[in-house]
Design a protein around this motif. Structure first.
Motif, PDB file in Angstrom:
ATOM      1  N   VAL A  46      51.477  33.669  23.669  1.00  0.00           N
ATOM      2  CA  VAL A  46      50.894  34.788  23.779  1.00  0.00           C
ATOM      3  C   VAL A  46      49.514  34.819  23.120  1.00  0.00           C
ATOM      4  O   VAL A  46      48.682  35.308  23.422  1.00  0.00           O
ATOM      5  N   LEU A  47      49.740  34.224  21.753  1.00  0.00           N
ATOM      6  CA  LEU A  47      48.473  34.252  20.899  1.00  0.00           C
ATOM      7  C   LEU A  47      47.411  33.109  21.477  1.00  0.00           C
ATOM      8  O   LEU A  47      46.440  33.618  21.493  1.00  0.00           O
ATOM      9  N   ALA A  48      47.656  32.157  22.169  1.00  0.00           N
ATOM     10  CA  ALA A  48      46.917  31.412  22.983  1.00  0.00           C
ATOM     11  C   ALA A  48      46.201  32.001  24.227  1.00  0.00           C
ATOM     12  O   ALA A  48      45.097  31.970  24.312  1.00  0.00           O
ATOM     13  N   GLY A  49      47.112  32.726  24.752  1.00  0.00           N
ATOM     14  CA  GLY A  49      46.471  33.581  25.911  1.00  0.00           C
ATOM     15  C   GLY A  49      45.269  34.489  25.046  1.00  0.00           C
ATOM     16  O   GLY A  49      44.384  34.870  25.779  1.00  0.00           O
ATOM     17  N   ASN A  50      45.911  35.234  24.075  1.00  0.00           N
ATOM     18  CA  ASN A  50      44.838  36.140  23.580  1.00  0.00           C
ATOM     19  C   ASN A  50      43.758  35.597  23.262  1.00  0.00           C
ATOM     20  O   ASN A  50      42.413  35.748  23.438  1.00  0.00           O
ATOM     21  N   LEU A  51      43.617  34.359  22.464  1.00  0.00           N
ATOM     22  CA  LEU A  51      42.594  33.577  22.179  1.00  0.00           C
ATOM     23  C   LEU A  51      41.507  33.089  23.317  1.00  0.00           C
ATOM     24  O   LEU A  51      40.333  33.316  23.177  1.00  0.00           O
ATOM     25  N   LEU A  52      42.201  33.018  24.541  1.00  0.00           N
ATOM     26  CA  LEU A  52      41.615  32.436  25.637  1.00  0.00           C
ATOM     27  C   LEU A  52      40.647  33.545  26.208  1.00  0.00           C
ATOM     28  O   LEU A  52      39.475  33.693  26.654  1.00  0.00           O
ATOM     29  N   THR A  53      41.351  34.712  26.299  1.00  0.00           N
ATOM     30  CA  THR A  53      40.427  36.134  26.474  1.00  0.00           C
ATOM     31  C   THR A  53      39.330  36.491  25.762  1.00  0.00           C
ATOM     32  O   THR A  53      38.412  36.795  26.065  1.00  0.00           O
ATOM     33  N   ILE A  54      39.663  36.312  24.209  1.00  0.00           N
ATOM     34  CA  ILE A  54      38.651  36.483  23.183  1.00  0.00           C
ATOM     35  C   ILE A  54      37.496  35.454  23.610  1.00  0.00           C
ATOM     36  O   ILE A  54      36.124  35.859  23.519  1.00  0.00           O
ATOM     37  N   ALA A  55      37.917  34.401  23.947  1.00  0.00           N
ATOM     38  CA  ALA A  55      36.785  33.206  24.087  1.00  0.00           C
ATOM     39  C   ALA A  55      36.102  33.504  25.449  1.00  0.00           C
ATOM     40  O   ALA A  55      34.734  33.489  25.438  1.00  0.00           O
ATOM     41  N   ALA A  56      36.616  34.128  26.576  1.00  0.00           N
ATOM     42  CA  ALA A  56      35.992  34.589  27.652  1.00  0.00           C
ATOM     43  C   ALA A  56      35.176  35.740  27.341  1.00  0.00           C
ATOM     44  O   ALA A  56      33.863  35.611  28.017  1.00  0.00           O
ATOM     45  N   ALA A  57      35.523  36.482  26.588  1.00  0.00           N
ATOM     46  CA  ALA A  57      34.671  37.889  26.159  1.00  0.00           C
ATOM     47  C   ALA A  57      33.350  37.242  25.504  1.00  0.00           C
ATOM     48  O   ALA A  57      32.277  37.860  25.655  1.00  0.00           O
ATOM     49  N   LEU A  58      33.638  36.357  24.762  1.00  0.00           N
ATOM     50  CA  LEU A  58      32.280  35.555  23.760  1.00  0.00           C
ATOM     51  C   LEU A  58      31.626  35.053  24.932  1.00  0.00           C
ATOM     52  O   LEU A  58      30.179  34.937  24.481  1.00  0.00           O
ATOM     53  N   VAL A  59      31.577  34.276  25.902  1.00  0.00           N
ATOM     54  CA  VAL A  59      31.010  33.773  26.751  1.00  0.00           C
ATOM     55  C   VAL A  59      30.558  34.374  27.933  1.00  0.00           C
ATOM     56  O   VAL A  59      29.859  33.897  29.113  1.00  0.00           O
ATOM     57  N   ALA A  60      31.000  35.667  27.964  1.00  0.00           N
ATOM     58  CA  ALA A  60      30.660  36.601  29.253  1.00  0.00           C
ATOM     59  C   ALA A  60      29.217  36.679  29.606  1.00  0.00           C
ATOM     60  O   ALA A  60      28.852  36.846  30.766  1.00  0.00           O
ATOM     61  N   HIS A  61      28.444  36.644  28.613  1.00  0.00           N
ATOM     62  CA  HIS A  61      26.828  36.694  28.800  1.00  0.00           C
ATOM     63  C   HIS A  61      26.146  35.264  29.471  1.00  0.00           C
ATOM     64  O   HIS A  61      25.152  35.420  29.706  1.00  0.00           O
ATOM     65  N   ARG A  62      26.876  34.464  29.168  1.00  0.00           N
ATOM     66  CA  ARG A  62      26.352  33.005  29.791  1.00  0.00           C
ATOM     67  C   ARG A  62      26.132  33.153  31.186  1.00  0.00           C
ATOM     68  O   ARG A  62      26.499  33.728  32.035  1.00  0.00           O
ATOM     69  N   GLN A  63      25.258  32.096  31.627  1.00  0.00           N
ATOM     70  CA  GLN A  63      24.884  32.150  33.083  1.00  0.00           C
ATOM     71  C   GLN A  63      25.848  31.109  33.883  1.00  0.00           C
ATOM     72  O   GLN A  63      25.620  30.788  34.997  1.00  0.00           O
ATOM     73  N   ILE A  64      27.095  31.173  33.347  1.00  0.00           N
ATOM     74  CA  ILE A  64      27.954  29.998  33.755  1.00  0.00           C
ATOM     75  C   ILE A  64      28.978  30.812  34.356  1.00  0.00           C
ATOM     76  O   ILE A  64      30.196  30.842  33.600  1.00  0.00           O
ATOM     77  N   PRO A  65      29.233  31.836  35.224  1.00  0.00           N
ATOM     78  CA  PRO A  65      30.429  32.808  35.528  1.00  0.00           C
ATOM     79  C   PRO A  65      31.584  31.882  35.834  1.00  0.00           C
ATOM     80  O   PRO A  65      32.730  32.578  35.446  1.00  0.00           O
ATOM     81  N   TRP A  66      31.617  30.705  36.154  1.00  0.00           N
ATOM     82  CA  TRP A  66      33.155  29.924  36.300  1.00  0.00           C
ATOM     83  C   TRP A  66      33.770  29.711  35.118  1.00  0.00           C
ATOM     84  O   TRP A  66      35.008  29.804  34.986  1.00  0.00           O
ATOM     85  N   VAL A  67      33.062  29.596  34.207  1.00  0.00           N
ATOM     86  CA  VAL A  67      33.751  29.374  32.765  1.00  0.00           C
ATOM     87  C   VAL A  67      34.375  30.686  32.323  1.00  0.00           C
ATOM     88  O   VAL A  67      35.607  30.660  31.719  1.00  0.00           O
ATOM     89  N   PHE A  68      33.484  31.688  32.364  1.00  0.00           N
ATOM     90  CA  PHE A  68      33.882  32.859  32.060  1.00  0.00           C
ATOM     91  C   PHE A  68      35.157  33.228  32.959  1.00  0.00           C
ATOM     92  O   PHE A  68      36.235  33.619  32.313  1.00  0.00           O
TER      93      PHE A  68
END
Length: 186
Positions: A46-68
């Protein structure tokens, strides 16, 4: 007005009975996994999944939508798998109505919910701080909304995570089928 109260009361009783039936079925599932060691493994998931969603939120503004998208969807899938299993393994304490719980189960759940409330308040402060830092950047509202969504997922999983981490091992004798003396296969 009395007829309305009677219908409401009857509806409430039906819901309690249905929830109790579901919880009795769930209580017999995965009984060999109801150890602190297994629950802590899923808490880490669960913690790993939480960290992945936080990482996704941190890269949300990047121009690479597939990473998000990969981080966000992957994080939610990992989180949901672990969270669902933790809810089964922590017993009905995390899902049942209070009326269906004994005093010990209610006390455990209240402790976990209080810890979750405190964690949620701290996460809101983290989210607001993040918003203050990114306020003058492009897409600040979008980035802030994604971070608040990720932190909300973290906050909502804290009570179940606390229960899974702190509950003692279940007694295997509780899973013996009445009248047969054998463990249930579920």
């Amino acid at each position: 007005m009395t007829a309305l109260r009677e219908r409401f009361s009857a509806s409430w009783e039906r819901r309690l009975e249905a929830q109790d039936r579901r919880e009795r079925v769930r209580a017999r599932q995965l009984h060999r996994w109801r150890t602190r060691r297994h629950r802590r493994r899923f808490a880490a998931l669960v913690l790993a999944g939480n960290l992945l969603t936080i990482a996704a939120a941190l890269v949300a503004h990047r121009q690479i939508p597939w990473v998000f998208a990969a981080l966000w969807i992957g994080g939610l899938v990992v989180w949901m798998a672990g969270f669902t299993l933790l809810r089964v393994l922590s017993g009905r304490m995390s899902t049942a109505f209070s009326e269906l719980l004994d005093e010990r189960e209610r006390e455990w759940r209240h402790r976990a919910n209080y810890a979750g409330y405190q964690a949620f308040c701290a996460l809101v402060l983290v989210g607001f701080s993040y918003l203050m830092v990114i306020a003058d950047t492009a897409d600040a509202a979008y980035r802030g909304a994604m971070m608040l969504a990720a932190l909300m997922v973290v906050g909502l999983s804290v009570p179940t995570w606390v229960l899974a981490w702190s509950l003692p091992d279940d007694d295997l004798e509780d899973f013996i089928e009445p009248g047969t003396g054998e463990e249930s296969d579920v």
